[in-house]
Scaffold this motif. Structure first.
Motif, PDB file in Angstrom:
ATOM      1  N   CYS A 135       0.723  -1.133   0.169  1.00 46.16           N
ATOM      2  CA  CYS A 135       0.009   0.035  -0.018  1.00 46.16           C
ATOM      3  C   CYS A 135       1.016   1.188   0.067  1.00 46.16           C
ATOM      4  O   CYS A 135       2.173   1.133   0.267  1.00 46.16           O
ATOM      5  CB  CYS A 135      -0.916  -0.038   1.396  1.00 46.16           C
ATOM      6  SG  CYS A 135      -0.213   0.280   2.879  1.00 46.16           S
ATOM      7  N   ALA A 136       0.336   2.553  -0.370  1.00 43.88           N
ATOM      8  CA  ALA A 136       1.064   3.691  -0.633  1.00 43.88           C
ATOM      9  C   ALA A 136       0.243   4.737  -0.387  1.00 43.88           C
ATOM     10  O   ALA A 136      -0.987   4.720  -0.595  1.00 43.88           O
ATOM     11  CB  ALA A 136       1.915   3.543  -1.854  1.00 43.88           C
ATOM     12  N   LEU A 137       0.804   5.885   0.174  1.00 40.95           N
ATOM     13  CA  LEU A 137       0.040   7.093   0.160  1.00 40.95           C
ATOM     14  C   LEU A 137       0.749   8.204  -0.446  1.00 40.95           C
ATOM     15  O   LEU A 137       2.088   8.435  -0.318  1.00 40.95           O
ATOM     16  CB  LEU A 137      -0.216   7.479   1.662  1.00 40.95           C
ATOM     17  CG  LEU A 137      -0.737   8.810   1.779  1.00 40.95           C
ATOM     18  CD1 LEU A 137      -2.311   8.812   1.476  1.00 40.95           C
ATOM     19  CD2 LEU A 137      -0.765   9.261   3.362  1.00 40.95           C
ATOM     20  N   LYS A 138       0.278   8.942  -1.584  1.00 38.27           N
ATOM     21  CA  LYS A 138       1.098  10.033  -2.176  1.00 38.27           C
ATOM     22  C   LYS A 138       0.477  11.433  -1.704  1.00 38.27           C
ATOM     23  O   LYS A 138      -0.830  11.433  -1.671  1.00 38.27           O
ATOM     24  CB  LYS A 138       0.801   9.965  -3.939  1.00 38.27           C
ATOM     25  CG  LYS A 138       1.389   8.979  -4.520  1.00 38.27           C
ATOM     26  CD  LYS A 138       1.334   8.736  -5.771  1.00 38.27           C
ATOM     27  CE  LYS A 138       1.562   7.615  -6.483  1.00 38.27           C
ATOM     28  NZ  LYS A 138       0.376   6.394  -6.241  1.00 38.27           N
ATOM     29  N   LEU A 139       1.361  12.228  -1.336  1.00 37.46           N
ATOM     30  CA  LEU A 139       0.872  13.438  -0.822  1.00 37.46           C
ATOM     31  C   LEU A 139       1.514  14.463  -1.969  1.00 37.46           C
ATOM     32  O   LEU A 139       2.761  14.491  -2.072  1.00 37.46           O
ATOM     33  CB  LEU A 139       1.361  14.029   0.330  1.00 37.46           C
ATOM     34  CG  LEU A 139       1.028  12.940   1.558  1.00 37.46           C
ATOM     35  CD1 LEU A 139       1.900  13.571   3.122  1.00 37.46           C
ATOM     36  CD2 LEU A 139      -0.470  13.022   1.834  1.00 37.46           C
ATOM     37  N   VAL A 140       0.635  15.212  -2.656  1.00 36.72           N
ATOM     38  CA  VAL A 140       1.141  16.405  -3.713  1.00 36.72           C
ATOM     39  C   VAL A 140       1.110  17.609  -3.207  1.00 36.72           C
ATOM     40  O   VAL A 140       0.119  18.250  -2.449  1.00 36.72           O
ATOM     41  CB  VAL A 140       0.045  16.120  -4.860  1.00 36.72           C
ATOM     42  CG1 VAL A 140       0.510  16.863  -5.939  1.00 36.72           C
ATOM     43  CG2 VAL A 140      -0.050  14.786  -5.241  1.00 36.72           C
ATOM     44  N   PHE A 141       2.178  18.424  -3.463  1.00 38.84           N
ATOM     45  CA  PHE A 141       2.400  19.773  -3.133  1.00 38.84           C
ATOM     46  C   PHE A 141       2.611  20.611  -4.061  1.00 38.84           C
ATOM     47  O   PHE A 141       3.232  20.553  -4.926  1.00 38.84           O
ATOM     48  CB  PHE A 141       3.360  19.743  -1.847  1.00 38.84           C
ATOM     49  CG  PHE A 141       3.127  18.967  -0.732  1.00 38.84           C
ATOM     50  CD1 PHE A 141       2.608  19.468   0.315  1.00 38.84           C
ATOM     51  CD2 PHE A 141       3.785  17.534  -0.770  1.00 38.84           C
ATOM     52  CE1 PHE A 141       2.484  18.724   1.388  1.00 38.84           C
ATOM     53  CE2 PHE A 141       3.562  16.891   0.498  1.00 38.84           C
ATOM     54  CZ  PHE A 141       3.029  17.486   1.451  1.00 38.84           C
TER      55      PHE A 141
END
Length: 229
Positions: free
Chosen positions: A202-208
């Motif tokens: 599983c993975a979590l992407k945070l876009v800034f």
């Protein structure tokens, strides 16, 4: 013997190629992976392997971005939606994507004020549809965060991708197309159960958004990724 030698040569060549495209270093005991400028135009899929060339990367060069990611993860871990809202870009808001493929027509976007209100009012939103069955994902904001954002303790993710996609299932990985000009961090847990062949990753992407290109990062996207059928 000749076949074995050929396989070794091919493995070394593949490792050297990976080393040209990807840079690794360690950060607090975890692997930090960053795309270099040459690889930045194409999403990369990479896993640490015995043939990966590990070259030096200075984590300090990405320190403001990593600090922004740490602040978001800390707020999520504490279920602190009020603090999370202060980290959201006030102009663009934050868009939530339940699976890897960003869809601007169906993904929900909240301004900082809307996010604060959603955390307190108990409203149930339709966030998208489950992969496979296609059932509507109808949840309150806290429920959604528990199931489709902080489904694992990503503060302890063993691998962090900097502008790099670390793994993918059968869903389109379109973060670069959906957020042109923005930067992202991917917090990645490899599969742990050998009986399912690593499909429990599983993975979590945070876009800034880099505000005015001055190294001040504001959250514009949260993308949950996992293997889907």
């Amino acid at each position: 013997m000749k076949r074995s030698a050929l396989l070794c040569v091919l493995a070394l060549l593949l490792g050297a190629t990976a080393g040209l495209l990807l840079n690794f270093s360690q950060l607090d005991g975890r692997w930090l992976l960053a795309s270099n400028a040459a690889a930045a135009t194409t999403p990369s899929t990479a896993l640490l392997s015995p043939y990966t060339t590990v070259s030096s990367v200075d984590p300090d060069s990405n320190a403001p971005l990593l600090d922004a990611g740490n602040a978001v993860l800390a707020a999520l871990k504490k279920d602190d939606i009020q603090t999370l809202s202060t980290l959201v870009d006030p102009e663009r808001g934050v868009t939530f994507t339940p699976y890897s493929t960003v869809d601007p027509h169906s993904d929900l976007t909240f301004s900082p004020d809307q996010l604060t209100q959603a955390g307190a009012n108990g409203t149930r939103y339709v966030w998208g549809y489950t992969q496979g069955k296609g059932d509507p994902i109808t949840m309150t904001l806290p429920e959604y965060l528990d199931n489709y954002v902080f489904n694992a303790d990503y503060t302890q993710a063993p691998i962090i991708g900097v502008d790099s996609v670390l793994s993918s299932g059968n869903s389109l990985e379109n973060v670069r197309d959906a957020y042109p000009g923005d930067r992202f961090l991917e917090y990645y847990f490899p599969g742990q159960d050998p009986e399912v062949g690593g499909l429990d990753w599983c993975a979590l992407k945070l876009v800034f958004r880099d505000v005015e290109d001055n190294g001040t990062y504001r959250l514009v996207g949260i993308i949950h990724s996992e293997w889907t059928i």
